[in-house]
Scaffold this motif. Structure first.
Motif, PDB file in Angstrom:
ATOM      1  N   THR A  30      16.065  -1.067   6.822  1.00 27.56           N
ATOM      2  CA  THR A  30      16.353  -1.173   8.244  1.00 27.56           C
ATOM      3  C   THR A  30      17.618   0.049   8.559  1.00 27.56           C
ATOM      4  O   THR A  30      17.464   0.857   9.487  1.00 27.56           O
ATOM      5  N   ALA A  88      15.894   3.425   8.502  1.00 33.46           N
ATOM      6  CA  ALA A  88      15.227   3.688   9.611  1.00 33.46           C
ATOM      7  C   ALA A  88      16.049   4.088  10.802  1.00 33.46           C
ATOM      8  O   ALA A  88      16.031   4.778  11.522  1.00 33.46           O
ATOM      9  N   GLU A  89      17.157   3.355  10.872  1.00 30.46           N
ATOM     10  CA  GLU A  89      18.430   3.738  12.022  1.00 30.46           C
ATOM     11  C   GLU A  89      19.015   5.047  11.664  1.00 30.46           C
ATOM     12  O   GLU A  89      19.074   6.047  12.547  1.00 30.46           O
ATOM     13  N   ARG A  98      14.643   6.504  13.703  1.00 28.67           N
ATOM     14  CA  ARG A  98      13.390   5.658  13.794  1.00 28.67           C
ATOM     15  C   ARG A  98      13.411   4.326  13.690  1.00 28.67           C
ATOM     16  O   ARG A  98      12.460   3.772  12.998  1.00 28.67           O
ATOM     17  N   PRO A  99      14.340   3.504  14.239  1.00 30.13           N
ATOM     18  CA  PRO A  99      14.365   1.970  13.965  1.00 30.13           C
ATOM     19  C   PRO A  99      13.010   1.270  14.123  1.00 30.13           C
ATOM     20  O   PRO A  99      12.651   0.416  13.915  1.00 30.13           O
ATOM     21  N   ASP A 100      12.165   1.944  15.334  1.00 29.60           N
ATOM     22  CA  ASP A 100      11.030   1.277  15.778  1.00 29.60           C
ATOM     23  C   ASP A 100      10.067   1.491  14.668  1.00 29.60           C
ATOM     24  O   ASP A 100       9.010   0.633  14.580  1.00 29.60           O
ATOM     25  N   LEU A 101      10.179   2.340  13.652  1.00 33.74           N
ATOM     26  CA  LEU A 101       9.380   2.582  12.463  1.00 33.74           C
ATOM     27  C   LEU A 101       9.588   1.901  11.279  1.00 33.74           C
ATOM     28  O   LEU A 101       9.068   2.473  10.319  1.00 33.74           O
ATOM     29  N   MET A 102      10.646   1.089  11.149  1.00 34.99           N
ATOM     30  CA  MET A 102      11.060   0.407  10.032  1.00 34.99           C
ATOM     31  C   MET A 102       9.986   0.046   9.163  1.00 34.99           C
ATOM     32  O   MET A 102       9.931   0.302   7.966  1.00 34.99           O
ATOM     33  N   ARG A 118       2.188   7.823  10.013  1.00 33.82           N
ATOM     34  CA  ARG A 118       2.552   6.797  10.621  1.00 33.82           C
ATOM     35  C   ARG A 118       3.572   7.221  11.837  1.00 33.82           C
ATOM     36  O   ARG A 118       4.112   6.432  12.342  1.00 33.82           O
ATOM     37  N   GLU A 130      12.330  14.192  10.045  1.00 34.09           N
ATOM     38  CA  GLU A 130      12.423  12.695   9.781  1.00 34.09           C
ATOM     39  C   GLU A 130      12.130  12.158   8.533  1.00 34.09           C
ATOM     40  O   GLU A 130      12.686  11.633   7.632  1.00 34.09           O
ATOM     41  N   SER A 178      25.419   2.315  10.994  1.00 37.66           N
ATOM     42  CA  SER A 178      24.479   1.082  10.990  1.00 37.66           C
ATOM     43  C   SER A 178      24.773  -0.184  10.609  1.00 37.66           C
ATOM     44  O   SER A 178      25.369  -0.594   9.193  1.00 37.66           O
TER      45      SER A 178
END
Lengths: 448, 448
Positions: free
Chosen positions: A186, A189-190, A194-198, A223, A229, A257
């Motif tokens: 997590t 991803a942060e 892109r926390p939405d794409l964890m 994805r 990124e 994070s």
């Protein structure tokens, strides 16, 4: 006669194999019991509604579904519009796909009766319609230990210790334990922004072993990650160094994070508690993701020694809301699983099964003819009473045929009497080739 | 949330039940092993074609069939004309219905590799779509021992002895063993003058327990016997007396039936060989028929002690051509089976499970707080190394809550340390209520 075989991906286990498998089960069960886990068994069948939607779309397809009994199915089949609907209409029950979902169902059904934390283990077969290949069967055993109802990281430590105990007891000291933490993923991803794409990132890097760096990059792009990124992800998962070096570096990276830092802190405690020493220190592997969505904390995967070509032989992790699937939220759990069928293949490759795991009948008496049968049967019975596995050849046939039978079966001792030697039992070791001449009393005291 | 339950006729087994069941399995397995039987395991699934037609029409309906995976089933379903055809088209595989047919399939498949006589045992679940009732489940375990490839009656004697050993070891000394011989039933049919109706007569008298004298008469009439023929059957099956008296009377009656006399001779040898003594002599029961068609010699059925209301808890017999079903004729076999699920219910009713069969965790340590955790974890680890099942409460919560947890779990000892007593372990027996104050060395030597 049509196909006289076992269905694809399933196997018969003959005597030697059953004994060796039981050796593995016994070692695992003993460890589970010593650590205070309690046995649970659930039915081979669950309601299809209990299982569906718990293993992803692919899982739903691989679940074996059981046709409803009775005469209504013909009429029911008319209501379906496609194969998927047909299966749902005709099959109220399905075969167990793993041990975790039935365990969660059990906990929720028995919430008034069980006492938390509930430490259960479960050793049962599961069935999946996967394409069979080396180390992958359609019927295979899982051996799971889980603790639900406790947030303490002590559970993680004990579970890793069980892995260490079991693999060392099995002689598989070269096993490798990889750990990571879903909170670190997590955090990643942060970090990438892109926390939405964890989950997408997790699924992509989970495939690194199979599809390599470029494959993961491609998957990340598909994805929805940009090139830069994806660069960050690749740089992150290629972090090198000792566990401490990795954790130190992660602490810097995760300055922004909170979740990532929490993951680092958890791993630091689990690996550095000093409560126990591992024969082989678990290694932090930032590429370890494990596919299953329900993990939320530490994740672990065990690999066979490098000399053996075999995938994962065990794995597990912490999940925060498994029973929430069945309407009982807020119960955290952590568990591990042993892949017994693969462990078997590894032990066989490395010839690590002990002699004692393969022992069946220890003595066979030749049939002595009707007249002396009662005398010989007395010897047989007394050996059995001493706990020694003993056979008497049931048919009165030529001794050389009986001898060949004993030889082919690999029975270590043959015994017989002779007409011209009353009160004497001849006992021949098939390995050492010695022949003992014993009185009945000496036979009773003989150490096999 | 739809039905959160196990499917009808199936059950979860919690820790206490699993341990007690394992006690039964262990006793049976030990007896099988001592008598030189070898373990075999077959897959839960067999090809439907392997099972169909082996258990009669009723059996065919009760077999659980597994839906083929994939997208073709919708199209395939269109080809069926009724429910029965639909099941056959859509289900290439079915669940194991007993252990005998898979064993026969195994023997035929492996005829080049196994050595006759082959003595195998098998302990696995089977599934049947029967209507559930007391002692009858849709998933239940069978424990079978069979010898194939030997005509010797010594096998019959040994198998009866295994029953005697197992039920005595389980403490079920009041069990009752009934024996008969299919050849005697053939003799009966000849005696009645209806050798053509041997199977019909067998099937009718097999139901005596359930439908009584008048029911059997009715069934015999339905199956084509005249009133006087039925009279002879009823007179025959009501023969009274000791085993020897019955055998003597049968010898007279069967003067004209070679097969009948052979059956009498076999029973006389099996029951009077003098090779072994039974704690309870098996009793000849001329009403015992056993439904399965494949029996040809001795048949046996075991009943629970009279004080318990429960049907058969075991049964078996000799069959002459089981593997002939799969194209390998001429191999004789004889086997017995234990009905573990019913034995469990009987032992539970009579409270015959030993304490040791119920033992799980022996000691639980209270969580001592972070500072003393390493010390206490050391105690825990050393007890486990001694083979003692030990837990440490994983969360740091109030001691009285931990105490209640230990109490509810029924753990016999709790252990804890106190801040004002360094180097001391307090060990409290929950049954005797004594409290021991031990040094670490004393704890290491403590006998639980």
């Amino acid at each position: 006669m049509a196909k006289l075989n076992t269905p694809q991906g399933t196997r018969d286990f003959g005597p030697d194999v059953v004994r060796k498998r039981n050796h593995i089960f016994a070692v695992i069960r003993q460890a589970f019991e010593r650590f205070g886990f309690q046995p649970l068994e659930t039915p081979a069948m669950e309601y299809t509604s209990t299982l569906l939607g718990k293993y992803g779309d692919e899982g739903d397809n691989l679940i074996f579904k059981i046709l409803n009994n009775g005469d209504k199915i013909y009429g029911q089949a008319q209501m379906a519009k496609d194969s998927r609907e047909l299966a749902l209409i005709l099959c109220e029950k399905s075969l167990r796909y793993d041990l975790t979902i039935p365990f969660a169902r059990f906990v929720v059904m028995n919430q008034g009766k069980i006492h938390l934390p509930f430490k259960r283990y479960q050793i049962q077969p599961v069935w999946r319609g996967d394409k069979p290949q080396r180390g992958r069967y359609r019927e295979f055993f899982q051996c799971d230990a889980d603790v639900v109802g406790s947030n303490s990281l002590l559970n993680e430590i004990e579970l890793l210790q069980i892995y260490d105990t079991v693999f060392n007891t099995l002689g598989l000291s070269g096993y490798r334990m990889k750990v990571n933490n879903r909170k670190i993923l997590t955090g990643l991803a942060e970090l990438v922004g892109r926390p939405d794409l964890m989950l997408a990132i997790t699924i992509a890097i989970d495939k690194l072993d199979k599809i390599g760096d470029s494959g993961v990059r491609e998957e990340l792009a598909q994805r929805g990650l940009s090139g830069s990124e994806a660069d960050k992800v690749m740089e992150f998962i290629s972090l090198q160094g000792s566990n401490d070096e990795k954790l130190d570096r992660l602490t810097q990276l995760f300055a922004g994070s909170e979740t990532g830092l929490k993951g680092v802190e958890e791993l630091r405690y689990i690996l550095g508690s000093g409560l126990t020493s591992f024969s082989r220190q678990p290694e932090i592997d930032l590429t370890l993701a494990r596919g299953l969505n329900y993990y939320t904390g530490m994740i672990v995967e065990v690999k066979a020694p490098e000399s053996v070509n075999m995938g994962s032989i065990g794995g597990g992790g912490r999940y925060d809301d498994l029973t929430g699937l069945f309407g009982l939220p807020g119960i955290s759990g952590v568990g591990i699983s042993f892949g017994v069928d693969r462990i078997y293949d590894v032990l066989e490759d490395l010839q690590l099964f002990p002699e004692t795991a393969q022992q069946g009948t220890q003595v066979i008496f030749f049939h002595p003819g009707t007249e002396k049968l009662a005398e010989v049967y007395g010897y047989v019975s007394r050996l059995r009473e001493r706990g020694i596995s003993t056979e008497i050849f049931p048919d009165e046939i030529k001794q050389d045929k009986q001898y060949k039978y004993a030889e082919k079966r690999g029975i270590p001792y043959i015994a017989y009497v002779e007409d011209n030697a009353p009160g004497v039992v001849f006992l021949k070791s098939m390995t050492g080739k010695q022949r003992h001449q014993l009185t009945p009393a000496e036979l009773d005291a003989f150490t096999f």
